[in-house]
Design a protein around this motif. Structure first.
Motif, short mmCIF file in Angstrom:
data_model
loop_
_atom_site.label_atom_id
_atom_site.label_comp_id
_atom_site.label_asym_id
_atom_site.label_seq_id
_atom_site.Cartn_x
_atom_site.Cartn_y
_atom_site.Cartn_z
N TYR A 254 0.81 -1.22 0.00
CA TYR A 254 0.00 0.00 0.00
C TYR A 254 0.85 1.28 0.00
CZ TYR A 254 -3.82 -3.20 1.01
OH TYR A 254 -4.73 -4.22 0.94
N GLY A 255 2.15 1.14 -0.07
CA GLY A 255 3.00 2.31 -0.11
C GLY A 255 3.04 2.91 -1.51
N PRO A 256 3.73 4.04 -1.71
CA PRO A 256 4.55 4.73 -0.70
C PRO A 256 3.69 5.42 0.37
CG PRO A 256 4.46 6.00 -2.72
CD PRO A 256 3.79 4.71 -3.02
N TYR A 257 4.29 5.58 1.52
CA TYR A 257 3.56 6.07 2.69
C TYR A 257 3.81 7.55 2.94
CZ TYR A 257 3.14 1.09 3.27
OH TYR A 257 2.87 -0.23 3.04
N THR A 258 2.99 8.09 3.83
CA THR A 258 3.10 9.49 4.20
C THR A 258 4.39 9.72 4.99
OG1 THR A 258 0.70 9.54 4.39
CG2 THR A 258 1.91 11.39 5.36
N PRO A 259 5.21 10.69 4.63
CA PRO A 259 6.46 10.92 5.37
C PRO A 259 6.20 11.51 6.75
CG PRO A 259 6.15 12.60 3.69
CD PRO A 259 5.07 11.59 3.47
N GLY A 260 7.20 11.40 7.60
CA GLY A 260 7.13 12.03 8.91
C GLY A 260 6.64 11.14 10.03
N PHE A 261 6.41 9.85 9.75
CA PHE A 261 6.02 8.89 10.78
C PHE A 261 7.21 7.99 11.09
CE2 PHE A 261 2.03 10.26 8.97
CZ PHE A 261 1.20 10.37 10.06
N VAL A 262 7.53 7.82 12.36
CA VAL A 262 8.76 7.14 12.77
C VAL A 262 8.43 6.07 13.80
CG1 VAL A 262 11.05 7.43 13.78
CG2 VAL A 262 10.05 9.28 12.39
N ALA A 263 8.95 4.87 13.60
CA ALA A 263 8.64 3.74 14.48
C ALA A 263 9.50 3.74 15.74
CB ALA A 263 8.84 2.43 13.73
N VAL A 264 8.90 3.24 16.83
CA VAL A 264 9.63 2.94 18.06
C VAL A 264 9.39 1.47 18.37
CG1 VAL A 264 9.36 5.31 18.90
CG2 VAL A 264 7.72 3.55 19.63
N PRO A 265 10.26 0.83 19.19
CA PRO A 265 10.12 -0.61 19.45
C PRO A 265 8.84 -0.95 20.22
CG PRO A 265 12.34 0.15 19.97
CD PRO A 265 11.50 1.38 19.74
N HIS A 266 8.39 -2.19 20.03
CA HIS A 266 7.24 -2.69 20.78
C HIS A 266 7.64 -2.96 22.23
CE1 HIS A 266 8.55 -6.90 21.08
NE2 HIS A 266 8.91 -6.85 19.81
N CYS A 267 6.65 -3.32 23.05
CA CYS A 267 6.91 -3.53 24.48
C CYS A 267 6.48 -4.91 24.94
CB CYS A 267 6.23 -2.44 25.30
SG CYS A 267 4.42 -2.40 25.11
N LEU A 268 6.45 -5.88 24.03
CA LEU A 268 6.03 -7.23 24.37
C LEU A 268 7.17 -7.98 25.06
CD1 LEU A 268 4.12 -9.64 24.35
CD2 LEU A 268 4.77 -10.06 21.96
N GLU A 269 7.04 -8.15 26.36
CA GLU A 269 8.11 -8.81 27.13
C GLU A 269 8.29 -10.26 26.71
OE1 GLU A 269 9.33 -9.66 31.80
OE2 GLU A 269 7.69 -8.28 31.33
N TYR A 270 7.22 -10.94 26.29
CA TYR A 270 7.35 -12.33 25.86
C TYR A 270 8.30 -12.45 24.68
CZ TYR A 270 6.03 -17.03 24.34
OH TYR A 270 6.06 -18.35 23.97
N ARG A 271 8.30 -11.45 23.81
CA ARG A 271 9.26 -11.40 22.69
C ARG A 271 10.35 -10.39 23.04
NH1 ARG A 271 8.72 -15.82 19.61
NH2 ARG A 271 6.51 -16.42 19.51
N ALA A 272 11.06 -10.67 24.12
CA ALA A 272 11.96 -9.70 24.75
C ALA A 272 13.06 -9.22 23.81
CB ALA A 272 12.57 -10.29 26.00
N GLN A 273 13.28 -7.91 23.85
CA GLN A 273 14.38 -7.29 23.11
C GLN A 273 15.55 -6.95 24.04
OE1 GLN A 273 12.37 -4.37 20.07
NE2 GLN A 273 10.95 -4.67 21.79
#
Length: 461
Positions: A174-193
């Motif tokens: 469905y891209g290209p996407y709207t610029p200016g959106f930035v990802a941060v990591p998830h917080c699922l402890e079961y899939r610990a980072q």
């Protein structure tokens, strides 16, 4: 069911559906040789299909919506009465149900003061994004325009909402996407980072947001948009310590906090809104699904007075106000239904029931985990629960999604509808999802658990 369709009537309905309806989230090739399912009636927690088969609905209309159950005549009557009096006028003017519902819902949201009406959760989130962008231009020369979003979170179907969505498979093609959106990591402890647990893990997940802010430049970040409990990304309840630290970071860098309550709002977690479990004070709260329990289309973007004031500080400037419109935000059926929906939640004590039944169901899912090795983790808040299936508990390798789908399919054959993560995270569409109506009883939950138990045994032995 209360009544029956004549065979020739329902055949016409099925034929019309097959010929003309484009179903959501569906591959339609099988419908060339088999019938699509038509849901013809609902009552309480039950729905019936075109064959008269009864199903216990464990996902509140398929997508976490019908919070107070089916067949509520008082909501239907309130909508009918309102439509006869006034069905619609554009949101540039007010309406009686619009004013009354805004007052009623704001009373449940200390710190917030304004409601902007829209017709869907996606659109409500778009309004918040546009407000952030306009504030950036009004106050920061356009620089503080970036909006952070979290991996695994979902905020809607429009291109901008997909740009703010952390579900890569749902976004694909469905891209290209709207610029200016930035990802941060998830917080699922079961899939610990990080090699941490509990509150330490929660703090680490929140601090990872600060790292992204510092990388991007705090003077470029205007807002962060998060689900209080991640829904379609795997039913993820944030660890202890996460939300207070997120709030602290937002205030430190003057970043607006936008909480997407489209799924969690109006009682799903046992509080009016999911964020109220964590003591945070958002600048934006968006809501949809359970606001009227699907009896009418309605969604809202709620803001603080601080945000609202930024759009009226210079009345002489013709570009100063929020220059936006939502056509169906002017419909009166939505707030009329929403008022009765709130009445039912309060009069029947459904928040309390959600907490009690949620605790009961979580315990029952844990018992299933003890019995079935394929369940790697169970988690949830209120009547919003998930069971993640794995091939091995030690490695946590995700179960093949076809086998997860076989579990939901077998439950459906038993007459119990449950969900699963669907086209969300590549390789991680492996979580069974439960979100029964807030009216659920122990008998309803026992039936869902029993069906899941039988399905797991049939698919995995």
């Amino acid at each position: 069911m209360d009544g029956k369709f004549l065979d020739n009537d329902i055949e016409k309905v099925v034929a019309a559906d097959r010929a003309h309806v484009w179903h959501h989230l569906s591959q339609h090739k099988p419908y060339e040789t088999s019938d699509p399912r038509i849901i013809v009636e609902g009552k309480g927690m039950r729905v019936w299909d075109q064959h008269g088969k009864e199903h216990l609905d464990g996902v509140s209309g398929g997508v976490w919506t019908v919070n107070v159950g089916y067949g509520r005549e008082r909501i239907a009557n309130a909508v009918r009465d309102q439509l006869i009096k006034l069905n619609y006028f554009a949101g540039s003017a007010g309406s009686i149900p619009g004013a009354m519902f805004s007052e009623r819902i704001i009373a449940k949201m200390p710190g917030l003061s304004r409601i902007y009406y829209t017709n869907s959760g996606s659109e409500a989130n778009e309004k918040a994004f546009k407000m952030v962008r306009q504030i950036a231009h009004k106050r920061y020369g356009g620089k503080k325009h970036k909006i952070l979003y979290r991996d695994r979170d979902y905020h809607g179907t429009t291109i901008a909402c997909l740009s703010a969505g952390g579900q890569q498979e749902r976004n694909a093609q469905y891209g290209p996407y709207t610029p200016g959106f930035v990802a941060v990591p998830h917080c699922l402890e079961y899939r610990a980072q990080w090699d941490l647990s509990g509150e330490e893990y929660g703090l680490a997940a929140a601090n990872a947001i600060e790292e992204v802010i510092l990388r991007e430049g705090p003077d470029t970040v205007g807002a962060i948009c998060l689900e209080p409990v991640t829904a379609g990304g795997g039913v993820i309840v944030p660890p202890e310590g996460y939300w207070p630290r997120v709030q602290e970071i937002c205030r430190k860098y003057d970043i607006l906090l936008h909480i997407d309550e489209v799924v969690c709002g109006l009682g799903r977690t046992g509080t009016w809104f999911g964020y109220q479990n964590y003591g945070v004070e958002p600048d934006f709260v968006t809501m949809a699904k359970g606001v009227a329990s699907g009896y009418a289309a309605i969604a809202c973007c709620a803001t603080s007075e601080r945000v609202f004031d930024m759009f009226k500080d210079d009345a002489s400037d013709p570009m100063n106000y929020f220059r936006d419109i939502s056509t169906f935000g002017g419909c009166t059926a939505g707030p009329a239904a929403a008022l009765e929906n709130m009445n039912i939640i309060e009069e029947e004590g459904l928040l309390k029931n959600t907490l009690e039944m949620g605790d009961y169901m979580l315990d029952e899912l844990r018992a299933l985990k003890d019995k079935h090795e394929v369940i790697g983790d169970v988690r949830g808040k209120g009547l919003f629960l998930g069971a993640e299936l794995v091939t091995d508990r030690t490695t946590k390798e995700p179960m093949d999604e076809k086998k997860v789908a076989a579990v939901t399919g077998d439950c459906m054959a038993q007459g119990v509808i449950i969900g699963m993560t669907n086209r969300s995270i590549p390789g991680f569409n492996n979580t069974l999802c439960y979100s029964p109506a807030l009216i659920a009883t122990k008998d309803d939950i026992d039936e869902m658990i029993s069906a899941t138990d039988k399905a797991l045994t049939k698919v995995f032995g």
